[in-house]
Design a protein around this motif. Structure first.
Motif, mmCIF file in Angstrom:
data_model
loop_
_atom_site.group_PDB
_atom_site.id
_atom_site.type_symbol
_atom_site.label_atom_id
_atom_site.label_comp_id
_atom_site.label_asym_id
_atom_site.label_seq_id
_atom_site.Cartn_x
_atom_site.Cartn_y
_atom_site.Cartn_z
ATOM 1 N N PRO A 1 -31.173 -28.642 -4.983
ATOM 2 C CA PRO A 1 -31.389 -27.578 -3.982
ATOM 3 C C PRO A 1 -30.625 -27.963 -2.688
ATOM 4 O O PRO A 1 -30.684 -29.196 -2.263
ATOM 5 N N ILE A 2 -29.862 -27.080 -2.216
ATOM 6 C CA ILE A 2 -29.451 -27.287 -1.044
ATOM 7 C C ILE A 2 -29.737 -26.221 0.080
ATOM 8 O O ILE A 2 -29.762 -24.874 -0.197
ATOM 9 N N PHE A 3 -30.690 -26.496 1.196
ATOM 10 C CA PHE A 3 -31.200 -25.624 1.875
ATOM 11 C C PHE A 3 -30.222 -25.367 3.032
ATOM 12 O O PHE A 3 -29.676 -26.112 3.805
ATOM 13 N N HIS A 4 -30.155 -23.913 3.415
ATOM 14 C CA HIS A 4 -29.642 -23.264 4.593
ATOM 15 C C HIS A 4 -30.333 -22.509 5.422
ATOM 16 O O HIS A 4 -31.122 -21.442 4.902
ATOM 17 N N PRO A 5 -30.816 -23.026 6.830
ATOM 18 C CA PRO A 5 -31.858 -22.423 7.568
ATOM 19 C C PRO A 5 -31.373 -21.026 8.113
ATOM 20 O O PRO A 5 -30.173 -20.804 8.263
ATOM 21 N N LEU A 6 -31.989 -20.057 8.022
ATOM 22 C CA LEU A 6 -31.717 -18.759 8.541
ATOM 23 C C LEU A 6 -31.903 -18.614 10.054
ATOM 24 O O LEU A 6 -32.766 -19.393 10.653
ATOM 25 N N ASN A 7 -31.326 -17.584 10.706
ATOM 26 C CA ASN A 7 -31.376 -17.244 11.945
ATOM 27 C C ASN A 7 -32.418 -16.191 12.332
ATOM 28 O O ASN A 7 -31.881 -14.819 11.818
ATOM 29 N N PHE A 8 -33.418 -16.267 13.188
ATOM 30 C CA PHE A 8 -34.283 -15.237 13.162
ATOM 31 C C PHE A 8 -34.193 -14.718 14.496
ATOM 32 O O PHE A 8 -35.042 -13.619 14.809
ATOM 33 N N LYS A 9 -33.138 -14.699 15.309
ATOM 34 C CA LYS A 9 -32.960 -13.994 16.474
ATOM 35 C C LYS A 9 -31.821 -13.229 16.725
ATOM 36 O O LYS A 9 -31.787 -12.254 17.328
ATOM 37 N N LYS A 10 -30.815 -13.270 15.712
ATOM 38 C CA LYS A 10 -29.758 -12.465 15.508
ATOM 39 C C LYS A 10 -29.222 -12.268 14.346
ATOM 40 O O LYS A 10 -29.194 -13.253 13.474
ATOM 41 N N PRO A 11 -28.215 -11.276 13.950
ATOM 42 C CA PRO A 11 -27.662 -11.192 12.476
ATOM 43 C C PRO A 11 -26.584 -12.490 12.300
ATOM 44 O O PRO A 11 -26.133 -12.849 13.305
ATOM 45 N N ILE B 1 -32.520 -12.302 -17.965
ATOM 46 C CA ILE B 1 -31.677 -12.917 -16.915
ATOM 47 C C ILE B 1 -31.491 -14.425 -17.131
ATOM 48 O O ILE B 1 -32.562 -15.044 -16.806
ATOM 49 N N SER B 2 -30.342 -14.820 -17.447
ATOM 50 C CA SER B 2 -30.304 -16.351 -17.541
ATOM 51 C C SER B 2 -30.516 -17.145 -16.222
ATOM 52 O O SER B 2 -29.912 -16.615 -15.065
ATOM 53 N N PHE B 3 -31.273 -18.038 -16.399
ATOM 54 C CA PHE B 3 -31.775 -19.164 -15.175
ATOM 55 C C PHE B 3 -30.363 -19.709 -14.572
ATOM 56 O O PHE B 3 -30.053 -20.090 -13.480
ATOM 57 N N SER B 4 -29.428 -19.889 -15.698
ATOM 58 C CA SER B 4 -28.300 -20.882 -15.420
ATOM 59 C C SER B 4 -27.398 -20.022 -14.572
ATOM 60 O O SER B 4 -26.383 -20.549 -13.807
ATOM 61 N N LYS B 5 -27.519 -18.663 -14.285
ATOM 62 C CA LYS B 5 -26.448 -17.906 -13.712
ATOM 63 C C LYS B 5 -26.804 -17.924 -12.116
ATOM 64 O O LYS B 5 -25.976 -17.483 -11.202
ATOM 65 N N ILE B 6 -28.255 -18.240 -11.905
ATOM 66 C CA ILE B 6 -28.650 -18.168 -10.572
ATOM 67 C C ILE B 6 -28.100 -19.173 -9.571
ATOM 68 O O ILE B 6 -28.441 -20.502 -10.013
ATOM 69 N N ARG B 7 -27.346 -19.148 -8.775
ATOM 70 C CA ARG B 7 -26.883 -20.131 -7.737
ATOM 71 C C ARG B 7 -27.216 -19.833 -6.367
ATOM 72 O O ARG B 7 -27.111 -21.056 -5.503
ATOM 73 N N HIS B 8 -27.854 -18.893 -6.171
ATOM 74 C CA HIS B 8 -28.118 -18.576 -4.663
ATOM 75 C C HIS B 8 -29.283 -17.890 -4.594
ATOM 76 O O HIS B 8 -29.690 -16.940 -5.221
ATOM 77 N N VAL B 9 -30.260 -18.428 -3.901
ATOM 78 C CA VAL B 9 -31.623 -17.642 -3.728
ATOM 79 C C VAL B 9 -31.918 -17.373 -2.358
ATOM 80 O O VAL B 9 -31.791 -18.350 -1.150
ATOM 81 N N PHE B 10 -32.333 -16.139 -1.874
ATOM 82 C CA PHE B 10 -32.660 -15.715 -0.382
ATOM 83 C C PHE B 10 -33.986 -15.432 -0.340
ATOM 84 O O PHE B 10 -34.654 -14.513 -0.994
ATOM 85 N N ILE B 11 -34.644 -15.951 0.501
ATOM 86 C CA ILE B 11 -36.046 -15.938 0.790
ATOM 87 C C ILE B 11 -36.302 -15.431 2.235
ATOM 88 O O ILE B 11 -35.964 -16.083 3.344
ATOM 89 N N SER B 12 -36.870 -14.197 2.278
ATOM 90 C CA SER B 12 -37.030 -13.588 3.533
ATOM 91 C C SER B 12 -37.753 -14.140 4.459
ATOM 92 O O SER B 12 -37.441 -13.981 5.700
ATOM 93 N N ASP C 1 -25.631 -26.924 -8.343
ATOM 94 C CA ASP C 1 -26.389 -26.872 -6.957
ATOM 95 C C ASP C 1 -27.235 -25.706 -6.900
ATOM 96 O O ASP C 1 -26.611 -24.407 -7.451
ATOM 97 N N LEU C 2 -28.224 -25.319 -6.100
ATOM 98 C CA LEU C 2 -28.972 -24.272 -6.010
ATOM 99 C C LEU C 2 -29.103 -24.013 -4.297
ATOM 100 O O LEU C 2 -29.965 -24.613 -3.749
ATOM 101 N N HIS C 3 -28.416 -23.073 -3.922
ATOM 102 C CA HIS C 3 -28.386 -22.978 -2.550
ATOM 103 C C HIS C 3 -29.545 -21.594 -2.130
ATOM 104 O O HIS C 3 -29.568 -20.900 -2.633
ATOM 105 N N ILE C 4 -30.303 -22.357 -1.310
ATOM 106 C CA ILE C 4 -31.519 -21.500 -0.880
ATOM 107 C C ILE C 4 -31.536 -21.155 0.705
ATOM 108 O O ILE C 4 -31.370 -22.159 1.513
ATOM 109 N N TYR C 5 -31.427 -19.877 0.930
ATOM 110 C CA TYR C 5 -31.238 -19.703 2.204
ATOM 111 C C TYR C 5 -32.560 -19.126 2.759
ATOM 112 O O TYR C 5 -33.163 -18.115 2.303
#
Length: 303
Positions: free
Chosen positions: A114-124, A50-61, A86-90
């Motif tokens: 890296p561009i960080f996007h904060p998650l909401n842990f109270k609602k969808p 799997i090519s590293f260069s294809k990854i643009r979005h990472v979702f960390i639970s 840009d590497l978008h990290i949620y």
């Protein structure tokens, strides 16, 4: 639209000789999503070509190490490879604080941003959207703030029946509204119901990722009708008291969650390292939800 899921890691906190901590890649047309990034993720990406260069979005639970310790290594390698993107990290907002000192220590100019996007842990929350795909985060029940992720194709408009276009002399200008749900009124004032003019589009493809979490039936409505549900089964039913104490799930609880959600298929993982034989996990879960498979490193699942 079809999705393809590749399992990179299926184990819980302690890796084994043949099971890595949590990481998955979900490929949808136009996007390559990395879901969690446990230690060894980049090795598994190599093994699975799997090519590293294809990854643009990472979702960390969540911020337990077995779900993000591989991230700084991945970013460093992408930088050494000269990947310019840009590497978008949620993730939890604290992730940036945790890894920023390591990012600062990387010598030379960073080609990866890296561009960080904060998650909401109270609602969808809708956290990503393109013309064809959207990603929803939703809180689960764990010992620290944790989110699951729902990846789904957007609903396509209905298909207009060509015989109806001819029969009622429907102008091109009216077709867009009809596909969006409108009825049609003929020149004589006759109203033709939309249901008679169109053929419903196929059901949108969907995939849900639920780890780490205790049994949490409140999320069944969010997961309703999902094609493939990944749900943690850290413990066999014999250790259900330990599962409750650590806010994890057992095999039968995962099966019940799939049943409540009306899932098409269940994929189980996040196995405790104390179990070498995971066939028992599948057997127990199938007692509740027959269409169950185990997440296996290197295996691909087409949705």
């Amino acid at each position: 639209m079809s999705f393809e899921l590749t399992i990179l890691g299926s184990n819980s906190a302690l890796p084994t000789s043949n099971r890595y901590p949590t990481a998955q890649v979900l490929e949808v047309p136009g996007f390559c999503f990395l879901i969690d990034c446990g230690e060894g993720t980049q090795i598994q990406l190599r093994r699975n070509k799997i090519s590293f260069s294809k990854i643009r979005h990472v979702f960390i639970s969540h911020l337990h190490g077995d779900h993000y310790y591989g991230l700084i290594g991945l970013i460093s390698t992408m930088n050494l490879m000269g990947v310019k993107s840009d590497l978008h990290i949620y993730a939890h907002s604290e992730l940036k604080t945790l890894i920023q000192p390591q990012l600062d220590f990387i010598r030379g100019d960073m080609t990866v941003k890296p561009i960080f996007h904060p998650l909401n842990f109270k609602k969808p929350q809708l956290i990503f959207e393109s013309k064809k795909v959207e990603v929803l985060s939703f809180p689960v029940k764990h010992s620290i703030p944790t989110c699951g992720f729902l990846f789904r194709e957007k609903q396509k408009p209905a298909n207009i029946r060509k015989d109806m276009i001819k029969a009622y002399n429907i102008p091109i200008a009216a077709i867009k509204d009809i596909k969006a749900g409108a009825d049609f009124t003929t020149a004589e004032g006759q109203v033709i119901a939309n249901v008679d003019l169109t053929i419903p589009a196929s059901k949108p493809t969907s995939y849900a990722f639920c780890t780490d979490t205790a049994f949490y039936p409140a999320n069944a409505s969010i997961l309703n009708g999902v094609d493939l549900l990944y749900h943690e089964t850290t413990f066999l039913e014999e250790l259900k008291e330990l599962a409750r104490k650590t806010l994890h799930s057992t095999t039968k609880e995962a099966g019940e969650m799939a049943t409540l959600s009306g899932a098409g298929k269940l994929l189980i993982g996040h196995f405790s390292a104390r179990f070498k034989d995971i066939s028992r996990f599948v057997e127990e879960t199938r007692e509740v939800f027959p269409n169950t498979e185990a997440a296996i490193e290197g295996r691909k699942y087409t949705i």
